[in-house]
Design a protein around this motif. Structure first.
Motif, PDB file in Angstrom:
ATOM      1  N   VAL A 394      42.028  36.728  48.373  1.00  0.00           N
ATOM      2  CA  VAL A 394      42.404  38.094  48.960  1.00  0.00           C
ATOM      3  C   VAL A 394      42.447  39.249  47.419  1.00  0.00           C
ATOM      4  CG1 VAL A 394      43.852  40.172  50.453  1.00  0.00           C
ATOM      5  CG2 VAL A 394      42.361  37.861  51.389  1.00  0.00           C
ATOM      6  N   ILE A 395      44.066  38.697  47.154  1.00  0.00           N
ATOM      7  CA  ILE A 395      44.513  38.948  45.987  1.00  0.00           C
ATOM      8  C   ILE A 395      43.083  39.436  44.524  1.00  0.00           C
ATOM      9  CG2 ILE A 395      45.758  38.940  43.823  1.00  0.00           C
ATOM     10  CD1 ILE A 395      47.899  37.550  46.010  1.00  0.00           C
ATOM     11  N   LEU A 396      42.551  38.574  44.427  1.00  0.00           N
ATOM     12  CA  LEU A 396      41.537  38.234  43.745  1.00  0.00           C
ATOM     13  C   LEU A 396      40.163  39.037  44.365  1.00  0.00           C
ATOM     14  CD1 LEU A 396      41.329  34.579  42.338  1.00  0.00           C
ATOM     15  CD2 LEU A 396      42.511  36.460  41.275  1.00  0.00           C
ATOM     16  N   ASN A 397      39.710  39.057  45.042  1.00  0.00           N
ATOM     17  CA  ASN A 397      38.675  40.673  46.122  1.00  0.00           C
ATOM     18  C   ASN A 397      39.203  41.582  45.790  1.00  0.00           C
ATOM     19  OD1 ASN A 397      37.345  41.180  47.985  1.00  0.00           O
ATOM     20  ND2 ASN A 397      39.037  41.958  48.809  1.00  0.00           N
ATOM     21  N   ILE A 399      40.507  42.625  42.828  1.00  0.00           N
ATOM     22  CA  ILE A 399      40.831  43.154  42.312  1.00  0.00           C
ATOM     23  C   ILE A 399      39.454  42.878  41.565  1.00  0.00           C
ATOM     24  CG2 ILE A 399      40.908  41.961  38.827  1.00  0.00           C
ATOM     25  CD1 ILE A 399      43.337  40.206  40.250  1.00  0.00           C
ATOM     26  N   LEU A 400      38.695  42.362  41.962  1.00  0.00           N
ATOM     27  CA  LEU A 400      37.005  42.804  42.048  1.00  0.00           C
ATOM     28  C   LEU A 400      36.535  44.236  42.535  1.00  0.00           C
ATOM     29  CD1 LEU A 400      35.372  39.559  42.675  1.00  0.00           C
ATOM     30  CD2 LEU A 400      36.233  39.886  39.763  1.00  0.00           C
ATOM     31  N   ILE A 401      37.104  44.496  43.875  1.00  0.00           N
ATOM     32  CA  ILE A 401      36.630  45.479  44.188  1.00  0.00           C
ATOM     33  C   ILE A 401      36.892  46.881  43.098  1.00  0.00           C
ATOM     34  CG2 ILE A 401      37.188  47.129  46.002  1.00  0.00           C
ATOM     35  CD1 ILE A 401      35.464  45.397  46.639  1.00  0.00           C
ATOM     36  N   GLN A 402      38.230  46.866  42.701  1.00  0.00           N
ATOM     37  CA  GLN A 402      38.445  48.175  42.039  1.00  0.00           C
ATOM     38  C   GLN A 402      37.497  47.925  40.632  1.00  0.00           C
ATOM     39  OE1 GLN A 402      41.965  49.128  42.567  1.00  0.00           O
ATOM     40  NE2 GLN A 402      42.103  50.367  40.375  1.00  0.00           N
ATOM     41  N   ARG A 403      37.304  47.195  39.862  1.00  0.00           N
ATOM     42  CA  ARG A 403      36.549  47.006  39.349  1.00  0.00           C
ATOM     43  C   ARG A 403      35.352  47.272  38.918  1.00  0.00           C
ATOM     44  NH1 ARG A 403      34.881  41.131  35.001  1.00  0.00           N
ATOM     45  NH2 ARG A 403      33.568  42.245  34.053  1.00  0.00           N
TER      46      ARG A 403
END
Length: 477
Positions: A394-397, A399-403
């Motif tokens: 969830v946390i890594l997800n 981060i990618l959405i923010q990018r």
């Protein structure tokens, strides 16, 4: 019809399909739990695992690439069509002749016969796959939904019939194959207006689709390992009976999420592909998707957490009590799944499937040692290990959405706060009922479920969506 109208219409039909199919699935499991041994569910879980793994290589990512590129060239579609059929036959041969190797790992002689029967899935499915993709591309969600309902009714009926006849694990495979066969026939009939194959086969013309699918396949392989390490470890290190308990618990707790989320993504991805050049609209669409998923799933999962001890013996009968602690762990995994499901839609809409591949690779590196260590603590240990890795995902997800979309956390948290607060209010009311009136038994269980649903519904009408908005939505349907 505008994209918004198509989305609303698609949501209506897929909601109907989801409700019907979910009821059928729960009804089927409730009946089969009284007819089949836990080992039967474990055997079918292993065969499904094999089918899902080989399906990754069979479709080459064509589903996403055809929609993303809005492909309509008849020669290209014909090449993909015949390639699918050839690969489907190849998958059948691979499963049929390698089934004994899996028997050595899982130590279940009956598994070979189950796998060889399940192998017929591939030539059946790939005769209709491209038509299913084209119906999605053309946003024909009514046709897709009605097809799913009809086929689910047939599959459930056949499964239950053969279970009563004493076919054990084979009953589930017979139901699967019959549903897929009917689905293939219907797809070939209703989607022929979009495409009729010509005698044309030229791999050079689908290079772009194959290139698009490389990261898709790589990500899918790693995601498969990520999502099924628990099943692989339980079946190999513990036993198939434990896998049966694990499978039923997963179906009860994660099934609503696994049914609703992919269908919503199925509706939204073709629409988001059409607005892929407008970042603001993509972000808005993502926020609406995740708001809808969490608002629908969180109260169901929270309610199940409270009611697991009541529901399992009433619906599934005696002997399934070991699933209760597993269900409570899976509920948190279901909530995490709601949060990560829309990532693939954003990645494909922005033309960045490579990010999914890298995320899956990182998760596999983290997950394998965690699950391996957790397997020392039995089936519950594996479930907890899987939960920990789901939280990291969830946390890594995010981060990618923010990018990909830019800042989104403030509106996301504002939307998320409502289902959380409404669900907590629901919990308080149910606990008060238990404290002062009663808990176990059919009557108390039904009343608690009704109370929880009423609380969530009233708060939704008060603070989330008004009657006037409901009327407006109804008129748009």
């Amino acid at each position: 019809m505008s994209n918004k109208a198509k989305a609303i219409n698609g949501a209506k039909w897929t909601t109907i399909s989801t409700v019907v199919n979910t009821c059928l699935q729960f009804g089927q499991v409730a009946i089969l739990a009284r007819l089949l041994e836990p080992t039967a569910f474990g055997l079918v879980s292993i065969s499904t695992l094999v089918l899902n793994f080989l399906s990754i290589f069979a479709h080459f990512g064509f589903s996403n690439s055809i929609i993303y590129k809005q492909e309509s060239d008849k020669n290209i579609l014909s090449t993909i069509y015949f390639l699918n059929i050839m690969v489907g036959i190849l998958m059948f041969i691979v499963i049929y002749f390698t089934a004994p190797l899996l028997v050595l790992y899982y130590k279940e002689p009956e598994l070979a016969e189950i796998l060889r029967l399940a192998a017929f899935y591939f030539p059946i499915v790939f005769l209709g796959q491209i038509y299913n993709i084209l119906l999605e591309k053309e946003l024909q969600f009514k046709s897709l939904a009605l097809t799913e309902i009809i086929c689910s009714v047939l599959g459930t009926s056949i499964t239950i019939y053969f279970a009563y006849q004493g076919y054990q694990a084979k009953a589930l495979i017979f139901g699967l194959l019959s549903a897929q066969f009917l689905k293939m026939i219907i797809q070939n009939i209703i989607a022929r207006k979009y495409f009729f194959p010509s005698i044309h086969f030229d791999l050079s013309k689908i290079k772009e689709h194959l290139r698009f699918g490389i990261f898709n396949i790589g990500e899918s392989v790693i995601s498969f390992a990520n999502n099924n390490l628990d099943t692989i470890f339980i079946g190999g290190f513990l036993d198939v009976k434990q896998l049966g308990y694990y499978t039923i618990a997963s179906q009860i707790a994660v099934y609503p999420v696994s049914r609703l989320c992919p269908i919503i993504i199925q509706i939204c991805y073709p629409i988001m592909a059409k607005i892929k050049d407008n970042l603001g609209q993509l972000k808005n669409a993502y926020l609406k998707i995740i708001d809808f998923l969490t608002f629908c799933n969180i109260p169901l999962l929270v309610g199940l957490f409270l009611m697991a001890e009541n529901v399992v013996p009433l619906i599934y009968g005696p002997g399934w009590e070991p699933t209760v602690p597993l269900i409570k762990i899976f509920i948190f995994m279901g909530i995490f799944s709601c949060l990560v499901y829309p990532l693939s839609t954003v990645a494909y809409s922005t033309g960045k499937p490579n990010l999914l591949f890298y995320l899956s690779l990182v998760m596999l590196v983290l997950k394998f040692p965690i699950i391996y260590f957790a397997s020392n603590y039995g089936i519950l240990g594996i479930a907890v290990g899987f939960l920990i890795t789901s939280f990291i995902a969830v946390i890594l997800n995010f981060i990618l959405i923010q990018r990909m979309l830019g800042s989104f956390m403030k509106p996301f948290l504002e939307n998320l706060s409502k289902p959380i607060m409404f669900s907590l209010s629901m919990v308080v009311v149910i606990l008060l009922y238990r404290q002062f009136i009663g808990n176990l038994g059919l009557v108390h269980t039904v009343i608690q479920i009704a109370l929880g649903g009423a609380v969530y519904g009233v708060l939704t009408l008060k603070y989330k969506i008004s009657f006037s908005e409901l009327k407006s939505l109804r008129s748009s349907l």
